[in-house]
Write a protein that holds these residues in place. Structure first.
Motif, PDB file in Angstrom:
ATOM      1  N   SER A   1      32.190  11.138  31.855  1.00 25.43           N
ATOM      2  CA  SER A   1      31.504  12.345  31.404  1.00 25.43           C
ATOM      3  C   SER A   1      32.126  12.820  30.104  1.00 25.43           C
ATOM      4  O   SER A   1      33.306  12.614  29.843  1.00 25.43           O
ATOM      5  CB  SER A   1      31.616  13.458  32.457  1.00 25.43           C
ATOM      6  N   ASN A   2      31.310  13.469  29.279  1.00 19.63           N
ATOM      7  CA  ASN A   2      31.805  14.036  28.028  1.00 19.63           C
ATOM      8  C   ASN A   2      32.187  15.495  28.180  1.00 19.63           C
ATOM      9  O   ASN A   2      32.524  16.163  27.215  1.00 19.63           O
ATOM     10  CB  ASN A   2      30.736  13.905  26.935  1.00 19.63           C
ATOM     11  N   THR A   3      32.114  16.003  29.396  1.00 20.36           N
ATOM     12  CA  THR A   3      32.402  17.411  29.639  1.00 20.36           C
ATOM     13  C   THR A   3      33.900  17.683  29.556  1.00 20.36           C
ATOM     14  O   THR A   3      34.698  16.978  30.165  1.00 20.36           O
ATOM     15  CB  THR A   3      31.890  17.845  31.023  1.00 20.36           C
ATOM     16  N   ILE A   4      34.279  18.701  28.803  1.00 18.59           N
ATOM     17  CA  ILE A   4      35.672  19.113  28.710  1.00 18.59           C
ATOM     18  C   ILE A   4      35.788  20.539  29.221  1.00 18.59           C
ATOM     19  O   ILE A   4      35.035  21.417  28.818  1.00 18.59           O
ATOM     20  CB  ILE A   4      36.186  19.043  27.260  1.00 18.59           C
ATOM     21  N   THR A   5      36.692  20.768  30.146  1.00 19.40           N
ATOM     22  CA  THR A   5      36.897  22.114  30.665  1.00 19.40           C
ATOM     23  C   THR A   5      38.170  22.688  30.068  1.00 19.40           C
ATOM     24  O   THR A   5      39.200  22.042  30.071  1.00 19.40           O
ATOM     25  CB  THR A   5      37.000  22.095  32.213  1.00 19.40           C
ATOM     26  N   ASN A   6      38.052  23.882  29.537  1.00 17.93           N
ATOM     27  CA  ASN A   6      39.187  24.519  28.880  1.00 17.93           C
ATOM     28  C   ASN A   6      39.079  26.026  29.109  1.00 17.93           C
ATOM     29  O   ASN A   6      39.152  26.809  28.173  1.00 17.93           O
ATOM     30  CB  ASN A   6      39.181  24.187  27.393  1.00 17.93           C
ATOM     31  N   ARG A   7      38.881  26.404  30.349  1.00 18.29           N
ATOM     32  CA  ARG A   7      38.627  27.802  30.687  1.00 18.29           C
ATOM     33  C   ARG A   7      39.895  28.477  31.181  1.00 18.29           C
ATOM     34  O   ARG A   7      40.650  27.921  31.969  1.00 18.29           O
ATOM     35  CB  ARG A   7      37.540  27.887  31.767  1.00 18.29           C
ATOM     36  N   LYS A   8      40.111  29.709  30.716  1.00 18.98           N
ATOM     37  CA  LYS A   8      41.253  30.486  31.185  1.00 18.98           C
ATOM     38  C   LYS A   8      41.031  30.934  32.629  1.00 18.98           C
ATOM     39  O   LYS A   8      39.888  31.131  33.047  1.00 18.98           O
ATOM     40  CB  LYS A   8      41.424  31.730  30.321  1.00 18.98           C
ATOM     41  N   PRO A   9      42.090  31.133  33.396  1.00 17.61           N
ATOM     42  CA  PRO A   9      41.939  31.739  34.722  1.00 17.61           C
ATOM     43  C   PRO A   9      41.266  33.111  34.600  1.00 17.61           C
ATOM     44  O   PRO A   9      41.663  33.940  33.788  1.00 17.61           O
ATOM     45  CB  PRO A   9      43.385  31.864  35.215  1.00 17.61           C
ATOM     46  N   ARG A  10      40.248  33.320  35.412  1.00 25.16           N
ATOM     47  CA  ARG A  10      39.430  34.539  35.362  1.00 25.16           C
ATOM     48  C   ARG A  10      39.859  35.440  36.518  1.00 25.16           C
ATOM     49  O   ARG A  10      39.716  35.070  37.690  1.00 25.16           O
ATOM     50  CB  ARG A  10      37.968  34.135  35.479  1.00 25.16           C
ATOM     51  N   ILE A  11      40.378  36.620  36.189  1.00 26.26           N
ATOM     52  CA  ILE A  11      41.065  37.434  37.192  1.00 26.26           C
ATOM     53  C   ILE A  11      40.451  38.827  37.269  1.00 26.26           C
ATOM     54  O   ILE A  11      40.231  39.491  36.247  1.00 26.26           O
ATOM     55  CB  ILE A  11      42.564  37.553  36.847  1.00 26.26           C
ATOM     56  N   LEU A  12      40.196  39.273  38.492  1.00 19.74           N
ATOM     57  CA  LEU A  12      39.753  40.639  38.741  1.00 19.74           C
ATOM     58  C   LEU A  12      40.996  41.497  38.963  1.00 19.74           C
ATOM     59  O   LEU A  12      41.794  41.223  39.864  1.00 19.74           O
ATOM     60  CB  LEU A  12      38.855  40.685  39.982  1.00 19.74           C
ATOM     61  N   CYS A  13      41.183  42.521  38.134  1.00 17.68           N
ATOM     62  CA  CYS A  13      42.394  43.344  38.159  1.00 17.68           C
ATOM     63  C   CYS A  13      42.087  44.686  38.829  1.00 17.68           C
ATOM     64  O   CYS A  13      41.268  45.464  38.327  1.00 17.68           O
ATOM     65  CB  CYS A  13      42.904  43.575  36.739  1.00 17.68           C
ATOM     66  N   LEU A  14      42.738  44.955  39.944  1.00 17.71           N
ATOM     67  CA  LEU A  14      42.454  46.137  40.756  1.00 17.71           C
ATOM     68  C   LEU A  14      43.554  47.165  40.532  1.00 17.71           C
ATOM     69  O   LEU A  14      44.705  46.957  40.888  1.00 17.71           O
ATOM     70  CB  LEU A  14      42.365  45.738  42.231  1.00 17.71           C
ATOM     71  N   HIS A  15      43.173  48.291  39.950  1.00 17.98           N
ATOM     72  CA  HIS A  15      44.145  49.308  39.540  1.00 17.98           C
ATOM     73  C   HIS A  15      44.750  50.045  40.729  1.00 17.98           C
ATOM     74  O   HIS A  15      44.327  49.894  41.878  1.00 17.98           O
ATOM     75  CB  HIS A  15      43.479  50.308  38.581  1.00 17.98           C
ATOM     76  N   GLY A  16      45.737  50.862  40.456  1.00 17.01           N
ATOM     77  CA  GLY A  16      46.445  51.598  41.491  1.00 17.01           C
ATOM     78  C   GLY A  16      45.694  52.830  41.974  1.00 17.01           C
ATOM     79  O   GLY A  16      44.623  53.195  41.470  1.00 17.01           O
ATOM     80  N   PHE A  17      46.278  53.501  42.947  1.00 17.15           N
ATOM     81  CA  PHE A  17      45.692  54.672  43.599  1.00 17.15           C
ATOM     82  C   PHE A  17      45.512  55.814  42.604  1.00 17.15           C
ATOM     83  O   PHE A  17      46.440  56.214  41.907  1.00 17.15           O
ATOM     84  CB  PHE A  17      46.626  55.101  44.737  1.00 17.15           C
ATOM     85  N   ARG A  18      44.285  56.319  42.541  1.00 17.60           N
ATOM     86  CA  ARG A  18      43.932  57.458  41.685  1.00 17.60           C
ATOM     87  C   ARG A  18      44.282  57.225  40.218  1.00 17.60           C
ATOM     88  O   ARG A  18      44.853  58.083  39.555  1.00 17.60           O
ATOM     89  CB  ARG A  18      44.565  58.745  42.226  1.00 17.60           C
ATOM     90  N   THR A  19      43.942  56.019  39.751  1.00 21.15           N
ATOM     91  CA  THR A  19      44.007  55.748  38.324  1.00 21.15           C
ATOM     92  C   THR A  19      42.637  55.209  37.915  1.00 21.15           C
ATOM     93  O   THR A  19      41.623  55.702  38.370  1.00 21.15           O
ATOM     94  CB  THR A  19      45.163  54.787  37.978  1.00 21.15           C
ATOM     95  N   SER A  20      42.575  54.202  37.056  1.00 23.19           N
ATOM     96  CA  SER A  20      41.290  53.655  36.627  1.00 23.19           C
ATOM     97  C   SER A  20      41.495  52.279  36.021  1.00 23.19           C
ATOM     98  O   SER A  20      42.628  51.864  35.734  1.00 23.19           O
ATOM     99  CB  SER A  20      40.630  54.578  35.594  1.00 23.19           C
ATOM    100  N   GLY A  21      40.384  51.579  35.782  1.00 27.88           N
ATOM    101  CA  GLY A  21      40.459  50.286  35.133  1.00 27.88           C
ATOM    102  C   GLY A  21      41.022  50.393  33.724  1.00 27.88           C
ATOM    103  O   GLY A  21      41.808  49.554  33.300  1.00 27.88           O
ATOM    104  N   GLN A  22      40.614  51.440  32.998  1.00 26.01           N
ATOM    105  CA  GLN A  22      41.119  51.624  31.641  1.00 26.01           C
ATOM    106  C   GLN A  22      42.631  51.870  31.634  1.00 26.01           C
ATOM    107  O   GLN A  22      43.359  51.354  30.781  1.00 26.01           O
ATOM    108  CB  GLN A  22      40.410  52.806  30.973  1.00 26.01           C
TER     109      GLN A  22
END
Length: 251
Positions: free
Chosen positions: A39-60
């Motif tokens: 195959s000519n397919t090349i995979t070069n993808r970064k690990p894709r991570i869901l980041c879950l924030h702490g209590f009473r904070t936010s994603g930002q």
């Protein structure tokens, strides 16, 4: 008595914050290129991570806190930062440091054995993972946490985490011990450290980064960075192998 929001299943907040770093791979990069045989397919993808924030904070807020980590780490991870499904139900510990709004994943009573909206929280995280698939792993701080309707999680990164005290939930979550690669951050001054040490028993061959601070996202010293890069090597191989299998199956 703990005041709790309605028990209706929350609608996912799909306004994700995502790292968008376009830079060349430096000498710390652990990304690999795998070519499928025939195959000519090349995979070069970064690990894709869901980041879950702490209590009473936010994603930002979590995204801002993560800027303590060097670019040699952040440049090679694809990070998403959702807000938790419930508005803050009380005073936030970061008031005066970070601006609102603040959110929480679920609610708990003072004994930490009784929870409200826990199932709704898990469903919400699953919806986020489905919406932004493929998610390879989870990174959680403090209350940020795990799933049945999504593919098996490839790895976990846990900062100032703790084992669930509720016996029924703990039995469901940790029995048998989790076999996926895991990286744990334990702070010497963290009030929750004993529970974080207990959590280690629920994982097979966990990797640990110790730091001198308390309940916070720590900076990475030389030893911590070395451990982090070793873990990134490990999870990059998981992602690359998975992508290579998909590529092979599609050819």
């Amino acid at each position: 008595m703990l005041k709790t929001p309605p028990l209706a299943t929350p609608k996912p907040r799909l306004q994700f914050l995502r790292t968008t770093i376009n830079s060349v791979t430096n000498h710390h990069s652990r990304r690999k290129i795998i070519r499928c045989q025939h195959s000519n397919t090349i995979t070069n993808r970064k690990p894709r991570i869901l980041c879950l924030h702490g209590f009473r904070t936010s994603g930002q807020i979590f995204k801002t806190q993560m800027n303590k980590w060097p670019q040699s780490v952040l440049n090679n991870l694809d990070l998403f930062f959702p807000d938790a499904p419930f508005d803050s139900n009380g005073k936030s510990g970061v008031e005066g440091v970070f601006d609102p709004p603040y959110y929480e994943w679920f609610q708990f009573h003072k004994d930490y054995k009784r929870y409200e909206n826990f199932d709704e929280c898990v469903e919400y995280i699953e919806e986020c993972m489905i919406e932004h698939a493929p998610i390879d792993g989870l990174l959680g701080f403090s209350q940020g946490m795990a799933l049945t309707r999504v593919p098996k999680i490839g790895f976990l990164m846990i900062i100032s985490g703790a084992k669930l005290i509720n016996e029924a939930l703990a039995e469901k979550a940790y029995s048998p011990p989790l076999q996926c690669p895991s990286l744990h951050f334990l702070g010497d001054k963290d009030f929750i450290k004993p529970h974080g040490i207990e959590l280690l028993k629920s994982f097979e061959n966990p990797m640990v980064i110790h730091h001198p601070k308390g309940h916070t996202i720590p900076r990475l010293d030389e030893e911590g960075l070395e451990t982090m890069l070793k873990f990134m090597d490990r999870i990059q191989k998981i992602v690359s192998d998975k992508e290579d299998i998909v590529a092979c199956n599609n050819n």
